[in-house]
Design a protein around this motif. Structure first.
Motif, PDB file in Angstrom:
ATOM      1  N   ILE A 130       9.982   5.262   1.565  1.00 17.74           N
ATOM      2  CA  ILE A 130       8.871   5.311   2.391  1.00 17.74           C
ATOM      3  C   ILE A 130       7.802   5.937   1.796  1.00 17.74           C
ATOM      4  CG2 ILE A 130       7.841   6.133   4.591  1.00 17.74           C
ATOM      5  CD1 ILE A 130      10.408   6.288   5.763  1.00 17.74           C
ATOM      6  N   VAL A 131       7.986   6.858   0.919  1.00 14.90           N
ATOM      7  CA  VAL A 131       6.877   7.556   0.108  1.00 14.90           C
ATOM      8  C   VAL A 131       6.494   6.678  -1.077  1.00 14.90           C
ATOM      9  CG1 VAL A 131       6.251   9.398  -1.783  1.00 14.90           C
ATOM     10  CG2 VAL A 131       7.704   9.980   0.417  1.00 14.90           C
ATOM     11  N   LEU A 132       7.583   6.027  -1.736  1.00 16.50           N
ATOM     12  CA  LEU A 132       7.211   5.215  -2.849  1.00 16.50           C
ATOM     13  C   LEU A 132       6.346   3.809  -2.409  1.00 16.50           C
ATOM     14  CD1 LEU A 132       7.255   4.131  -5.771  1.00 16.50           C
ATOM     15  CD2 LEU A 132       9.654   3.573  -5.304  1.00 16.50           C
ATOM     16  N   SER A 133       6.793   3.312  -1.050  1.00 15.08           N
ATOM     17  CA  SER A 133       6.053   2.240  -0.558  1.00 15.08           C
ATOM     18  C   SER A 133       4.568   2.503  -0.319  1.00 15.08           C
ATOM     19  CB  SER A 133       6.705   1.885   0.695  1.00 15.08           C
ATOM     20  OG  SER A 133       8.149   1.245   0.690  1.00 15.08           O
ATOM     21  N   ILE A 134       4.277   3.614   0.337  1.00 11.37           N
ATOM     22  CA  ILE A 134       3.088   4.179   0.613  1.00 11.37           C
ATOM     23  C   ILE A 134       2.361   4.251  -0.804  1.00 11.37           C
ATOM     24  CG2 ILE A 134       1.365   6.153   1.502  1.00 11.37           C
ATOM     25  CD1 ILE A 134       3.846   6.606   3.400  1.00 11.37           C
ATOM     26  N   LEU A 135       2.983   4.786  -1.760  1.00 10.80           N
ATOM     27  CA  LEU A 135       2.177   5.055  -3.023  1.00 10.80           C
ATOM     28  C   LEU A 135       1.888   3.611  -3.749  1.00 10.80           C
ATOM     29  CD1 LEU A 135       4.304   7.803  -4.857  1.00 10.80           C
ATOM     30  CD2 LEU A 135       1.817   7.880  -3.771  1.00 10.80           C
ATOM     31  N   LEU A 136       2.786   2.795  -3.604  1.00 14.53           N
ATOM     32  CA  LEU A 136       2.653   1.303  -3.978  1.00 14.53           C
ATOM     33  C   LEU A 136       1.484   0.621  -3.417  1.00 14.53           C
ATOM     34  CD1 LEU A 136       6.109   0.199  -4.784  1.00 14.53           C
ATOM     35  CD2 LEU A 136       4.440   0.518  -6.520  1.00 14.53           C
ATOM     36  N   TYR A 137       1.368   0.857  -2.035  1.00 13.43           N
ATOM     37  CA  TYR A 137       0.473   0.454  -0.946  1.00 13.43           C
ATOM     38  C   TYR A 137      -0.984   0.772  -1.602  1.00 13.43           C
ATOM     39  CZ  TYR A 137      -1.688  -1.393   3.261  1.00 13.43           C
ATOM     40  OH  TYR A 137      -2.245  -2.001   4.207  1.00 13.43           O
ATOM     41  N   LEU A 138      -1.055   2.155  -1.947  1.00 20.40           N
ATOM     42  CA  LEU A 138      -2.138   2.613  -2.421  1.00 20.40           C
ATOM     43  C   LEU A 138      -2.669   2.017  -3.641  1.00 20.40           C
ATOM     44  CD1 LEU A 138      -1.589   6.567  -1.491  1.00 20.40           C
ATOM     45  CD2 LEU A 138      -3.117   4.904  -0.391  1.00 20.40           C
ATOM     46  N   VAL A 139      -1.666   1.814  -4.627  1.00 21.52           N
ATOM     47  CA  VAL A 139      -1.842   1.059  -5.844  1.00 21.52           C
ATOM     48  C   VAL A 139      -2.390  -0.094  -5.645  1.00 21.52           C
ATOM     49  CG1 VAL A 139      -0.704   0.013  -7.769  1.00 21.52           C
ATOM     50  CG2 VAL A 139      -0.229   2.440  -7.251  1.00 21.52           C
ATOM     51  N   THR A 140      -2.098  -1.054  -4.655  1.00 20.62           N
ATOM     52  CA  THR A 140      -2.318  -2.480  -4.408  1.00 20.62           C
ATOM     53  C   THR A 140      -3.904  -2.332  -3.806  1.00 20.62           C
ATOM     54  OG1 THR A 140      -0.086  -3.014  -3.771  1.00 20.62           O
ATOM     55  CG2 THR A 140      -1.891  -4.250  -2.740  1.00 20.62           C
ATOM     56  N   GLY A 141      -4.288  -1.320  -2.890  1.00 15.80           N
ATOM     57  CA  GLY A 141      -5.429  -1.184  -2.587  1.00 15.80           C
ATOM     58  C   GLY A 141      -6.355  -0.908  -3.560  1.00 15.80           C
ATOM     59  N   ALA A 142      -6.112   0.135  -4.439  1.00 19.82           N
ATOM     60  CA  ALA A 142      -6.954   0.432  -5.594  1.00 19.82           C
ATOM     61  C   ALA A 142      -7.130  -0.648  -6.310  1.00 19.82           C
ATOM     62  CB  ALA A 142      -6.161   1.526  -6.459  1.00 19.82           C
ATOM     63  N   PHE A 143      -6.358  -1.796  -6.469  1.00 22.82           N
ATOM     64  CA  PHE A 143      -6.677  -3.123  -7.315  1.00 22.82           C
ATOM     65  C   PHE A 143      -7.421  -4.258  -6.261  1.00 22.82           C
ATOM     66  CE2 PHE A 143      -3.793  -1.007 -10.210  1.00 22.82           C
ATOM     67  CZ  PHE A 143      -4.265  -1.507 -11.548  1.00 22.82           C
ATOM     68  N   TRP A 144      -7.169  -4.231  -5.032  1.00 24.06           N
ATOM     69  CA  TRP A 144      -7.604  -5.122  -4.105  1.00 24.06           C
ATOM     70  C   TRP A 144      -9.135  -4.844  -3.677  1.00 24.06           C
ATOM     71  CZ3 TRP A 144      -8.795  -4.717   1.246  1.00 24.06           C
ATOM     72  CH2 TRP A 144      -9.359  -5.556   1.881  1.00 24.06           C
ATOM     73  N   LEU A 145      -9.413  -3.670  -3.605  1.00 23.41           N
ATOM     74  CA  LEU A 145     -11.001  -3.522  -3.152  1.00 23.41           C
ATOM     75  C   LEU A 145     -11.911  -3.781  -4.345  1.00 23.41           C
ATOM     76  CD1 LEU A 145     -10.537  -0.021  -1.394  1.00 23.41           C
ATOM     77  CD2 LEU A 145     -11.133  -2.018  -0.319  1.00 23.41           C
ATOM     78  N   PRO A 146     -11.601  -3.514  -5.531  1.00 19.51           N
ATOM     79  CA  PRO A 146     -12.478  -4.145  -6.454  1.00 19.51           C
ATOM     80  C   PRO A 146     -12.418  -5.625  -6.648  1.00 19.51           C
ATOM     81  CG  PRO A 146     -11.263  -2.308  -7.583  1.00 19.51           C
ATOM     82  CD  PRO A 146     -10.786  -2.537  -6.328  1.00 19.51           C
ATOM     83  N   VAL A 147     -11.346  -5.969  -6.425  1.00 16.91           N
ATOM     84  CA  VAL A 147     -11.041  -7.712  -6.611  1.00 16.91           C
ATOM     85  C   VAL A 147     -12.126  -8.055  -5.420  1.00 16.91           C
ATOM     86  CG1 VAL A 147      -9.450  -9.414  -5.708  1.00 16.91           C
ATOM     87  CG2 VAL A 147      -8.956  -7.624  -7.675  1.00 16.91           C
ATOM     88  N   VAL A 148     -12.173  -7.862  -4.282  1.00 21.42           N
ATOM     89  CA  VAL A 148     -12.956  -8.330  -3.134  1.00 21.42           C
ATOM     90  C   VAL A 148     -14.265  -8.258  -3.703  1.00 21.42           C
ATOM     91  CG1 VAL A 148     -13.917  -7.957  -0.823  1.00 21.42           C
ATOM     92  CG2 VAL A 148     -11.186  -7.620  -1.352  1.00 21.42           C
ATOM     93  N   TRP A 149     -14.814  -7.254  -4.223  1.00 22.08           N
ATOM     94  CA  TRP A 149     -16.160  -6.861  -4.792  1.00 22.08           C
ATOM     95  C   TRP A 149     -16.405  -8.051  -5.754  1.00 22.08           C
ATOM     96  CZ3 TRP A 149     -17.949  -6.022  -9.620  1.00 22.08           C
ATOM     97  CH2 TRP A 149     -19.367  -5.988  -9.557  1.00 22.08           C
ATOM     98  N   MET A 150     -15.329  -8.182  -6.603  1.00 24.35           N
ATOM     99  CA  MET A 150     -15.633  -9.202  -7.899  1.00 24.35           C
ATOM    100  C   MET A 150     -15.716 -10.524  -7.078  1.00 24.35           C
ATOM    101  SD  MET A 150     -12.834  -7.989 -10.455  1.00 24.35           S
ATOM    102  CE  MET A 150     -12.318  -6.195 -10.711  1.00 24.35           C
ATOM    103  N   GLN A 151     -15.023 -10.924  -6.180  1.00 19.93           N
ATOM    104  CA  GLN A 151     -14.910 -12.275  -5.637  1.00 19.93           C
ATOM    105  C   GLN A 151     -16.354 -12.457  -5.100  1.00 19.93           C
ATOM    106  OE1 GLN A 151     -10.359 -12.521  -4.305  1.00 19.93           O
ATOM    107  NE2 GLN A 151     -11.806 -12.133  -2.838  1.00 19.93           N
ATOM    108  N   MET A 152     -16.965 -11.485  -4.370  1.00 20.73           N
ATOM    109  CA  MET A 152     -18.335 -11.791  -3.843  1.00 20.73           C
ATOM    110  C   MET A 152     -19.461 -11.909  -5.039  1.00 20.73           C
ATOM    111  SD  MET A 152     -18.172  -9.056  -0.400  1.00 20.73           S
ATOM    112  CE  MET A 152     -18.311  -7.758  -1.520  1.00 20.73           C
ATOM    113  N   GLU A 153     -19.266 -11.003  -6.036  1.00 21.71           N
ATOM    114  CA  GLU A 153     -20.014 -11.258  -7.049  1.00 21.71           C
ATOM    115  C   GLU A 153     -20.072 -12.725  -7.681  1.00 21.71           C
ATOM    116  OE1 GLU A 153     -23.135  -9.832  -9.486  1.00 21.71           O
ATOM    117  OE2 GLU A 153     -22.646  -9.375  -7.463  1.00 21.71           O
ATOM    118  N   MET A 154     -18.677 -12.973  -8.135  1.00 19.84           N
ATOM    119  CA  MET A 154     -18.512 -14.318  -8.677  1.00 19.84           C
ATOM    120  C   MET A 154     -18.971 -15.434  -7.540  1.00 19.84           C
ATOM    121  SD  MET A 154     -14.688 -14.219 -10.275  1.00 19.84           S
ATOM    122  CE  MET A 154     -13.604 -13.555  -8.935  1.00 19.84           C
ATOM    123  N   ARG A 155     -18.915 -15.391  -6.560  1.00 22.48           N
ATOM    124  CA  ARG A 155     -19.378 -16.268  -5.378  1.00 22.48           C
ATOM    125  C   ARG A 155     -20.998 -16.375  -5.617  1.00 22.48           C
ATOM    126  NH1 ARG A 155     -19.440 -14.381   0.715  1.00 22.48           N
ATOM    127  NH2 ARG A 155     -20.893 -13.008  -0.448  1.00 22.48           N
TER     128      ARG A 155
END
Length: 157
Positions: free
Chosen positions: A82-107
């Protein structure tokens, strides 16, 4: 019955995260390969909407349903998988949030290129490379979370 309802919502949320992420990556990559600003602008517009509508909804639902499942089943929150899942979820979010901004900027950059009748600027290409690179750790983390959810390994540490 509550368990199956929560599990259903949690599995649907996980599938939406994985499926939307893979779909967005696929469509953005194919649009980029056309080198056509009109195509890229149109696809990026749809991708940004999909990310906010589907991915963001699942991003909120996953921890809620996950914690409710942990509570309902009586799992200790500090159990290794469970702890590892949460940590990996946070890693995913750390990469996803900038990706959303990048997509908006590329658009935005693609829209500007279309409006001005100019080629895509160097900044677009730099953002695309960064966007592409950010997808790998995020996707790997989501795949690892799926494995942890399915196997719930006891001796993870």
């Amino acid at each position: 019955m509550l368990y199956f309802f929560l599990k259903y919502l949690h599995i649907i949320g996980a599938a939406v995260l994985l499926g939307t992420g893979a779909g967005i990556a696929f469509f953005m990559l194919l649009a980029h390969r056309t080198k056509n600003a009109v195509v890229i602008a149109g696809v990026a517009r749809i991708v940004v909407i999909a990310d906010f509508l589907f991915t963001a909804t699942a991003v909120v639902a996953q921890p809620l349903t996950g914690f409710l499942l942990v509570w309902h089943l009586g799992y200790p929150i500090w159990e290794g998988w469970i702890v590892l899942s949460i940590l990996l979820y946070l890693v995913t979010g750390a990469f996803w949030l900038p990706v959303v901004w990048m997509q908006m900027e590329m658009r935005r950059l693609a829209d500007a290129a279309v409006a001005n009748g100019t080629p895509l600027p160097a900044r677009y290409h730099k953002l695309f490379r960064l966007w592409f690179a950010f997808g790998f750790p995020a996707f790997a983390a989501v795949m690892a979370i799926f494995w942890l959810m399915i196997t719930r390994p006891v001796d993870i540490w």
